[in-house]
Design a protein around this motif. Structure first.
Motif, short mmCIF file in Angstrom:
data_model
loop_
_atom_site.label_atom_id
_atom_site.label_comp_id
_atom_site.label_asym_id
_atom_site.label_seq_id
_atom_site.Cartn_x
_atom_site.Cartn_y
_atom_site.Cartn_z
N VAL A 146 44.11 37.80 45.00
CA VAL A 146 43.14 38.89 44.91
C VAL A 146 43.63 40.16 45.59
CG1 VAL A 146 41.08 37.48 44.57
CG2 VAL A 146 41.92 37.89 46.90
N TYR A 147 44.59 40.07 46.50
CA TYR A 147 45.10 41.27 47.17
C TYR A 147 45.89 42.17 46.22
CZ TYR A 147 43.65 39.54 51.76
OH TYR A 147 42.90 39.10 52.83
N PRO A 148 46.93 41.67 45.55
CA PRO A 148 47.62 42.55 44.61
C PRO A 148 46.73 43.01 43.47
CG PRO A 148 48.51 40.32 44.50
CD PRO A 148 47.64 40.39 45.71
N LEU A 149 45.77 42.19 43.04
CA LEU A 149 44.84 42.64 42.00
C LEU A 149 43.95 43.77 42.52
CD1 LEU A 149 43.71 39.25 40.43
CD2 LEU A 149 45.45 40.84 39.57
N ASP B 277 39.47 49.40 35.38
CA ASP B 277 39.56 48.95 33.98
C ASP B 277 41.00 48.58 33.61
OD1 ASP B 277 36.82 49.45 33.66
OD2 ASP B 277 37.23 51.55 33.24
N LEU B 278 41.48 47.49 34.18
CA LEU B 278 42.84 47.03 33.90
C LEU B 278 42.80 45.95 32.82
CD1 LEU B 278 44.14 46.76 37.56
CD2 LEU B 278 44.76 48.53 35.90
N ALA B 279 43.59 46.14 31.79
CA ALA B 279 43.67 45.14 30.72
C ALA B 279 44.65 44.04 31.12
CB ALA B 279 44.12 45.80 29.42
N ASP C 4 35.35 40.25 37.85
CA ASP C 4 35.58 40.22 36.40
C ASP C 4 37.06 40.10 36.09
OD1 ASP C 4 34.80 40.74 33.51
OD2 ASP C 4 36.13 42.45 33.90
N LEU C 5 37.90 40.84 36.83
CA LEU C 5 39.34 40.79 36.60
C LEU C 5 39.88 39.39 36.91
CD1 LEU C 5 42.03 42.10 35.91
CD2 LEU C 5 42.13 42.99 38.26
N VAL C 6 39.44 38.78 38.00
CA VAL C 6 39.89 37.43 38.35
C VAL C 6 39.50 36.44 37.26
CG1 VAL C 6 39.59 35.52 39.97
CG2 VAL C 6 39.93 37.84 40.84
N ASP C 7 38.28 36.56 36.74
CA ASP C 7 37.87 35.69 35.64
C ASP C 7 38.78 35.85 34.42
OD1 ASP C 7 35.77 34.48 36.96
OD2 ASP C 7 34.24 35.09 35.52
N ARG C 8 39.12 37.09 34.11
CA ARG C 8 39.97 37.35 32.95
C ARG C 8 41.40 36.86 33.17
NH1 ARG C 8 40.59 42.66 31.98
NH2 ARG C 8 39.41 43.45 33.77
N VAL C 9 41.88 36.94 34.40
CA VAL C 9 43.20 36.40 34.73
C VAL C 9 43.21 34.88 34.55
CG1 VAL C 9 44.79 35.96 36.66
CG2 VAL C 9 43.92 38.28 36.25
N ARG C 10 42.18 34.20 35.05
CA ARG C 10 42.11 32.75 34.91
C ARG C 10 42.05 32.33 33.44
NH1 ARG C 10 37.24 30.92 38.58
NH2 ARG C 10 38.07 28.83 38.24
N ALA C 11 41.30 33.08 32.65
CA ALA C 11 41.19 32.77 31.22
C ALA C 11 42.53 32.98 30.52
CB ALA C 11 40.12 33.65 30.58
N ALA C 12 43.25 34.05 30.87
CA ALA C 12 44.55 34.32 30.26
C ALA C 12 45.56 33.24 30.63
CB ALA C 12 45.05 35.69 30.67
#
Length: 320
Positions: free
Chosen positions: A179-182, A192-194, A308-316
């Motif tokens: 979560v730190y680098p994110l 809004d990072l894709a 939200d970003l962490v959720d999207r990272v886990r899904a990817a």
């Protein structure tokens, strides 16, 4: 009220090493009590920091002489105890991650806002002035147009019984160090990072490392690397059309650390010395001042955007 009366739910290392000393140094905070399920542990910590020991978290939440609580419990317990604290009318500073899902995070943020309570996720590094100094350097054009950004946070392997290897307690590298680098990527490049790709490596039943490829709205490529399986690394780099900038000790510098930026330009290498700062006391004081000034809702978008970003990272990573 000139000081926020604080209670601490738990005696974790982050509390005793970092946040209790930080609250003691923060002018707007006063720690009233510390709670543990173990009476002896509560007494030991309370004696060290000059506050009252409490046996049991519910007992601390029921006290009327406490305005706010700090929660340093394992990640899987953050959501339930944050919800209970909000239900008791307490402002909350919770260790990161606030919860282990975006849905839970958004729900707690709404609850706190509806009750007019301050809810903060305890990322301390944004409270260090070195990052704004870096931002000013980038904005000055010293490395030209930014093309890419890379952030790394890695720690050596931990003891096998460490809670970060326990999935049921919210363990894993992504929640602990990833979560730190994110978060720093969002700090510089917006929320809004894709997510273009992600990979997680597993051992001990949890993710122990990973890489994420992101892209900002203005086309900057962002790479985040993290893990708890190798040598310590804590840095981020900007690559530009005219140079390269690196900041080391980016996330957990001690108050006496002298930060510096390394610059590689077309015709020279340069080192810029930055100001020392105490991000721990700054974070404690920032939370206390938010409570005193009734700044509830401030920072909510940052909390939910990261979840939200962490959720999207886990899904990817699951699709990879």
């Amino acid at each position: 009220m000139t000081q926020v009366r604080l209670g601490v739910l738990g005696c974790a290392g982050i509390a005793t090493r970092r946040m209790l000393p930080a609250f003691a140094a923060a002018p707007s905070a006063h720690v009233v009590a510390v709670a543990s399920r173990d009476h002896d542990k509560a007494e030991q910590v309370a004696r060290q920091f000059g506050c009252e020991p409490v046996t049991g978290y519910e007992k601390l939440l029921s006290r009327h002489d406490i305005d706010a609580v700090y929660i340093p419990l394992p990640a899987a317990l953050h959501a339930s105890w944050t919800e209970r604290a909000i239900g008791c009318g307490k402002h909350v500073l919770c260790e990161k991650p606030l919860t282990t899902s975006a849905f839970q995070t958004e729900r707690l943020v709404r609850m706190a806002d509806e009750k007019g309570l301050v809810l903060r996720e305890n990322f301390m590094f944004p409270h260090h002035s070195q990052h704004e100094q870096v931002r000013r350097l980038i904005d000055s054009g010293v490395i030209g147009k930014v093309c890419a950004f890379a952030a790394v946070f890695a720690i050596p392997p931990l003891s096998k019984d460490d809670i970060r290897y326990q999935a049921e307690l919210g363990g894993g590298a992504l929640f602990d160090v990833g979560v730190y680098p994110l978060r720093v990527a969002q700090y510089f490049h917006g929320p809004d990072l894709a997510v273009r790709g992600a990979s997680l490596r597993y051992d001990h039943g949890v993710d122990v490392g990973g890489e994420v490829l992101l892209c900002s709205r203005d086309g900057v490529t962002v790479q985040a690397t993290f893990g708890m399986e190798g040598v310590y690394r804590s840095s981020y780099d900007f690559w530009g059309s005219a140079g390269h900038l690196r900041l080391g000790r980016a996330y957990t510098p001690a108050a006496d650390h002298q930060p510096h930026v390394q610059l590689w330009l077309r015709d020279e290498e340069r080192e810029i010395v930055l100001q020392r700062d105490d991000q721990y006391t700054n974070a404690a004081e920032s939370f206390a001042r938010a409570v005193l000034t009734n700044a509830h809702g401030e920072g909510d978008s940052q909390i939910t955007a990261l979840a939200d970003l962490v959720d999207r990272v886990r899904a990817a990573a699951a699709r990879a």
